[in-house]
Design a protein around this motif. Structure first.
Motif: not given
Ligand SMILES: [Zn+2]
Ligand SMILES: [Zn+2]
Length: 171
Positions: A72, A75, A131, A135, A147
């Motif tokens: 991602c 993140c 992701c 996110c 998250n």
């Molecule tokens: Zn993410």
């Protein structure tokens, strides 16, 4: 129609047979598909489709898919994803409209299906993989994965984390 595994497809017979079609299936070399955020291809990039002769116009419909392990862009978590792209291109012996990217020139009645599939994937692929669409990314101050819940930083981000966050977003 039986499937063919050639990446260069001889369409001379099909050109002479309006209403007929020819199936194809092959794997796109993933070495050519070096996308940011894709860590690994877990299956080959498979291209399946059919070329149809619609009253002299050759239409190649394709369905491209692959499973991949990604990271991602927000993140940095790893996630699996099934990529899927369906579309069509047109094959012609003479280019009338050079600006139309969906038209491909045949070379002596032979189509380069690898080029068509590769172009389609490169055009389609998102520059930043996430992701999930919403996110929340990492806290720009403490680096916590938002998250998983809020952190205690409040909303006064440390400019150094902010700069790093922006750098990561760009990559
Ligand atoms: Zn993410
Ligand atoms: Zn924080």
């Amino acid at each position: 129609m039986e499937g063919v595994s050639f990446v260069r497809m001889d369409l001379r017979e099909l050109i002479a047979s309006p209403g007929k079609s020819l199936d194809f299936e092959f794997e796109l070399p993933v070495e050519d598909l070096d996308f940011d955020g894709v860590l690994e291809y877990q299956t080959p990039m498979t291209v399946r489709g059919r070329v149809e002769n619609h009253a002299g116009l050759l239409e190649a419909r394709y369905d491209i898919s692959a499973d991949m392990l990604c990271q991602c862009a927000r993140c940095l978590k790893e996630f699996s994803r099934t990529y899927r792209l369906e579309g069509a291109a047109y094959l012609t012996e003479e280019l009338e409209d050079e600006d139309n990217a969906d038209y491909y020139l045949l070379d002596d009645g032979v189509a380069d299906l690898t080029e068509i599939a590769r172009d389609a994937v490169i055009f389609d692929f998102e520059p930043r993989l996430l992701c999930r669409e919403d996110c929340k990314g990492l806290c720009s101050k403490c680096g916590k994965d938002l998250n998983e819940g809020p952190c205690d930083c409040g909303d006064d981000p440390d400019p150094r984390w902010l700069a790093l966050g922006q750098l990561l977003e760009k990559e």
